[in-house]
Scaffold this motif. Structure first.
Motif, PDB file in Angstrom:
ATOM      1  N   ARG A 110       0.882  -1.120   0.161  1.00  0.00           N
ATOM      2  CA  ARG A 110       0.037   0.218  -0.079  1.00  0.00           C
ATOM      3  C   ARG A 110       0.820   1.306   0.070  1.00  0.00           C
ATOM      4  NH1 ARG A 110      -4.443  -1.652   4.882  1.00  0.00           N
ATOM      5  NH2 ARG A 110      -4.592  -3.792   4.080  1.00  0.00           N
ATOM      6  N   GLU A 112       1.356   4.081   1.419  1.00  0.00           N
ATOM      7  CA  GLU A 112       1.014   4.765   2.526  1.00  0.00           C
ATOM      8  C   GLU A 112       2.181   5.789   2.853  1.00  0.00           C
ATOM      9  OE1 GLU A 112      -1.923   3.497   5.185  1.00  0.00           O
ATOM     10  OE2 GLU A 112      -1.170   1.392   4.969  1.00  0.00           O
ATOM     11  N   GLY A 117       5.611   0.978  12.198  1.00  0.00           N
ATOM     12  CA  GLY A 117       4.296   0.089  12.135  1.00  0.00           C
ATOM     13  C   GLY A 117       3.614   0.256  10.968  1.00  0.00           C
ATOM     14  N   ARG A 118       4.025   1.338   9.830  1.00  0.00           N
ATOM     15  CA  ARG A 118       3.311   1.251   8.853  1.00  0.00           C
ATOM     16  C   ARG A 118       4.222   1.566   7.580  1.00  0.00           C
ATOM     17  NH1 ARG A 118      -0.787   6.119   8.403  1.00  0.00           N
ATOM     18  NH2 ARG A 118      -2.306   4.675   9.048  1.00  0.00           N
ATOM     19  N   TYR A 119       4.023   0.549   6.512  1.00  0.00           N
ATOM     20  CA  TYR A 119       5.075   0.411   5.614  1.00  0.00           C
ATOM     21  C   TYR A 119       4.262   0.287   4.549  1.00  0.00           C
ATOM     22  CZ  TYR A 119       7.427  -1.033   9.985  1.00  0.00           C
ATOM     23  OH  TYR A 119       7.869  -0.836  11.062  1.00  0.00           O
ATOM     24  N   PHE A 122       4.444  -4.543   3.469  1.00  0.00           N
ATOM     25  CA  PHE A 122       4.336  -5.231   4.650  1.00  0.00           C
ATOM     26  C   PHE A 122       3.685  -6.306   4.512  1.00  0.00           C
ATOM     27  CE2 PHE A 122      -0.392  -4.617   5.176  1.00  0.00           C
ATOM     28  CZ  PHE A 122      -0.358  -3.795   4.189  1.00  0.00           C
ATOM     29  N   GLN A 124       0.826  -9.761   5.772  1.00  0.00           N
ATOM     30  CA  GLN A 124      -0.056 -10.124   6.620  1.00  0.00           C
ATOM     31  C   GLN A 124      -0.343 -11.509   7.009  1.00  0.00           C
ATOM     32  OE1 GLN A 124      -3.730  -8.130   4.812  1.00  0.00           O
ATOM     33  NE2 GLN A 124      -3.417  -6.417   6.292  1.00  0.00           N
ATOM     34  N   ARG A 257     -14.124   0.262  10.298  1.00  0.00           N
ATOM     35  CA  ARG A 257     -13.174  -0.102   9.735  1.00  0.00           C
ATOM     36  C   ARG A 257     -13.308   0.433   8.032  1.00  0.00           C
ATOM     37  NH1 ARG A 257      -9.619  -3.226  10.677  1.00  0.00           N
ATOM     38  NH2 ARG A 257      -9.684  -4.781   9.103  1.00  0.00           N
ATOM     39  N   ALA A 279      -3.238  -0.920  16.053  1.00  0.00           N
ATOM     40  CA  ALA A 279      -4.013  -2.347  15.670  1.00  0.00           C
ATOM     41  C   ALA A 279      -3.190  -3.282  15.079  1.00  0.00           C
ATOM     42  CB  ALA A 279      -5.239  -1.745  14.825  1.00  0.00           C
ATOM     43  N   PHE A 280      -3.157  -4.404  15.721  1.00  0.00           N
ATOM     44  CA  PHE A 280      -2.245  -5.469  14.979  1.00  0.00           C
ATOM     45  C   PHE A 280      -3.082  -6.887  14.342  1.00  0.00           C
ATOM     46  CE2 PHE A 280      -2.782  -8.512  18.401  1.00  0.00           C
ATOM     47  CZ  PHE A 280      -3.140  -7.746  19.503  1.00  0.00           C
ATOM     48  N   CYS A 281      -4.357  -6.369  14.345  1.00  0.00           N
ATOM     49  CA  CYS A 281      -5.386  -7.472  13.847  1.00  0.00           C
ATOM     50  C   CYS A 281      -6.605  -6.873  13.505  1.00  0.00           C
ATOM     51  CB  CYS A 281      -5.126  -8.697  14.558  1.00  0.00           C
ATOM     52  SG  CYS A 281      -6.448  -9.935  14.149  1.00  0.00           S
ATOM     53  N   ALA A 305      -7.123 -10.272   9.363  1.00  0.00           N
ATOM     54  CA  ALA A 305      -5.562 -10.161   9.023  1.00  0.00           C
ATOM     55  C   ALA A 305      -4.918  -9.575  10.212  1.00  0.00           C
ATOM     56  CB  ALA A 305      -5.386  -9.026   7.883  1.00  0.00           C
ATOM     57  N   GLY A 307      -1.257  -8.090  11.347  1.00  0.00           N
ATOM     58  CA  GLY A 307      -0.168  -7.187  10.622  1.00  0.00           C
ATOM     59  C   GLY A 307       0.994  -7.762  11.328  1.00  0.00           C
ATOM     60  N   ARG A 310       3.735  -5.439  13.322  1.00  0.00           N
ATOM     61  CA  ARG A 310       3.398  -4.947  14.464  1.00  0.00           C
ATOM     62  C   ARG A 310       3.343  -5.967  15.506  1.00  0.00           C
ATOM     63  NH1 ARG A 310      -1.544  -0.717  12.408  1.00  0.00           N
ATOM     64  NH2 ARG A 310      -0.443   0.034  10.679  1.00  0.00           N
TER      65      ARG A 310
HETATM   66  P1  AMP Z   1      -6.440  -3.975   7.176  1.00  0.00           P
HETATM   67  O1  AMP Z   1      -6.069  -4.906   6.140  1.00  0.00           O
HETATM   68  O2  AMP Z   1      -6.319  -2.652   6.730  1.00  0.00           O
HETATM   69  O3  AMP Z   1      -7.839  -4.481   7.816  1.00  0.00           O
HETATM   70  O4  AMP Z   1      -5.226  -4.204   8.260  1.00  0.00           O
HETATM   71  C1  AMP Z   1      -5.058  -5.391   9.129  1.00  0.00           C
HETATM   72  C2  AMP Z   1      -3.726  -5.324   9.731  1.00  0.00           C
HETATM   73  O5  AMP Z   1      -2.736  -5.317   8.846  1.00  0.00           O
HETATM   74  C3  AMP Z   1      -3.700  -4.238  10.614  1.00  0.00           C
HETATM   75  O6  AMP Z   1      -4.508  -4.148  12.005  1.00  0.00           O
HETATM   76  C4  AMP Z   1      -2.537  -3.721  10.764  1.00  0.00           C
HETATM   77  O7  AMP Z   1      -1.872  -4.534  11.846  1.00  0.00           O
HETATM   78  C5  AMP Z   1      -1.849  -4.433   9.532  1.00  0.00           C
HETATM   79  N1  AMP Z   1      -1.379  -3.410   8.601  1.00  0.00           N
HETATM   80  C6  AMP Z   1      -2.354  -2.580   7.668  1.00  0.00           C
HETATM   81  N2  AMP Z   1      -1.695  -1.569   6.982  1.00  0.00           N
HETATM   82  C7  AMP Z   1      -0.247  -1.956   7.109  1.00  0.00           C
HETATM   83  C8  AMP Z   1       0.769  -0.945   6.742  1.00  0.00           C
HETATM   84  N3  AMP Z   1       0.843  -0.263   5.935  1.00  0.00           N
HETATM   85  N4  AMP Z   1       2.093  -1.252   7.356  1.00  0.00           N
HETATM   86  C9  AMP Z   1       2.033  -2.321   8.305  1.00  0.00           C
HETATM   87  N5  AMP Z   1       0.944  -3.006   8.809  1.00  0.00           N
HETATM   88  C10 AMP Z   1      -0.083  -2.741   8.373  1.00  0.00           C
END
Ligand code: AMP
Length: 419
Positions: A110, A112, A117-119, A122, A124, A257, A279-281, A305, A307, A310
């Motif tokens: 993504r 971002e 914690g945001r890459y 990353f 899942q 969400r 948020a880690f899941c 999912a 992460g 995290r």
């Molecule tokens: P999501 O698919 O957006 O519901 O994300 C599920 C989990 O994936 C989140 O709770 C994060 O732990 C992890 N996650 C989502 N986006 C990122 C990101 N850009 N970098 C690292 N972890 C992420």
């Protein structure tokens, strides 16, 4: 010119925690009768446009697109998440046996703004139950995750937030109720972004970080108070069953969400130890997605999912208490002179063939410097091969922990080391 990593990506030089987590998570999923699948990293863009929604952050600004086709006029993309691909695989492979309980893991992409914690790349670990409408499934699913984090990985410091978004009809009704609130004087001071969301993707207003908006939304109508009678009783059932299974959760009415495909149950696991990206899941029910992606019949489903990055930050904090497997002992062969190198090669080959971890020092200047090197490499045993050893068909085996040294016949060395 030296090259550097692409922004938002990472090098992992020690995978011990990662491997620990993957093994534990796979074993855990098998206990709950899930099987592993793998889907491609590249998928059609439309798969995500249809499922996540044009207004979601992912589709509107975070997709990694690749021009493809002969004239580069088509677009494929790097997958941003794992649920839509799993549902595509379910439909495309004509899976008949439902519920289809599967998990997959690997990199997601993504675009971002990178931070802790945001890459942009990353990982899942995601799991899906496709083709089950029973709300008891949701309770079991959340319990499964809670047990993974709590009992298997020994996390204590996390919370489970839960909300219920109702069915499609509920949301149509609720959108009007919320719209009325957001256009009333009570919500006159919401930020510009929220005004755009109000028009385009109304429930996302609750994700706003502005304290002014958050204060206003404390008085907003919440969807869980506007459910049809069927959904209201399912929401109650879910809470009762979570209580039955001893899962502690908090009702967070503003948890929506970001993705269009969620309906009914949504949840998030977060930890105060993670800072801003806590948020880690996260996951929820997606009852309408399969049909949206071309299935003939509805396939009510639930997924989540984790992460992994995290989660690894959490494991890192408590790694001293985790039963992480020790690396097997390293046997380091040290030919003391050029003449012993060939014998050393043969010996290393024999040890490896017999399942012992072995390496050989081929570039030592002096015995002293080679022993120093052996220490740095963390060798458990050094196998010294000098002129004397070559002549007498022996090896000097040095235990690097105790310092004890013993002469062993070359033909006996494997059985000696295995003992
Ligand atoms: P999501 O698919 O957006 O519901 O994300 C599920 C989990 O994936 C989140 O709770 C994060 O732990 C992890 N996650 C989502 N986006 C990122 C990101 N850009 N970098 C690292 N972890 C992420």
């Amino acid at each position: 010119m030296a090259f550097t990593r692409i922004k938002g990506t990472q090098d992992f030089l020690d995978l011990s925690l990662y491997n620990f987590f993957i093994k534990k998570a796979k074993d855990h999923m098998r206990l709950y009768h899930f099987s592993e699948i793998a889907t491609p990293l590249i998928e059609p863009v439309e798969l995500f446009q249809r499922s996540l929604g044009e207004q979601s952050d992912i589709i509107s600004k975070e997709m990694f697109l690749i021009a493809s086709g002969e004239n580069k006029e088509e677009h494929i993309c790097l997958r941003p998440e794992g649920t839509a691909p799993a549902v595509r695989a379910f439909i495309e492979n004509n899976i008949q046996q439902t519920p289809w309980k599967v998990f997959l893991y690997g990199p997601m992409f993504r675009y971002e703004r990178p931070q802790k914690g945001r890459y942009r790349q990353f990982q899942q670990f995601s799991m899906e139950v496709i083709g089950s409408a029973a709300i008891a499934q949701d309770a079991q699913f959340i319990k499964m995750l809670e047990r993974l984090f709590h009992e298997t990985l020994h996390f204590n410091n996390f919370t489970i937030d839960l909300n219920f978004l109702g069915c499609l009809d509920d949301r149509i009704v609720y959108r009007d109720v919320l719209y009325q609130f957001l256009t009333s004087p009570k919500a006159a001071d919401i930020c510009e972004t929220c005004k755009v969301r109000r028009e385009k993707n109304i429930m996302r207003v609750f994700d706003c970080k502005s304290p002014v908006c958050q204060e206003i939304y404390k008085n907003a109508p919440y969807i869980a108070d506007h459910l049809c009678s069927d959904c209201a009783s399912e929401w109650q059932e879910l809470q009762d069953e979570l209580d039955l299974l001893s899962v502690s959760f908090s009702y967070r009415p503003s948890l929506v969400r970001g993705l269009d495909y969620y309906s009914k149950t949504v949840f998030e696991f977060s930890s105060g130890l993670l800072g801003a990206q806590n948020a880690f899941c996260g996951g929820g029910r997606y009852d309408m997605l399969a049909k949206e992606l071309g299935a003939k019949e509805d396939q009510p489903s639930i997924g989540a999912a984790i992460g992994i990055e995290r989660l690894l930050l959490l494991l890192e904090i408590m790694k001293d208490h985790l039963p992480i497997e020790q690396e097997p002992a390293l046997h380091l062969i040290i030919p003391l002179g050029a003449e012993q190198k060939k014998l050393g090669l043969l010996l290393a080959d024999e040890l490896q063939a017999q399942g012992l971890v072995a390496d050989i020092l081929l570039e030592g200047a002096s015995v002293k410097s080679m022993m120093r090197e052996a220490n740095k490499m963390g060798a458990a045993y050094c196998l010294l091969l000098g002129e004397d050893e070559q002549k007498t068909g022996t090896i000097t085996v040095k235990n690097m922990v105790t310092g004890a040294q013993e002469s062993v016949a070359q033909i006996d060395v494997v059985s000696y080391l295995k003992k």
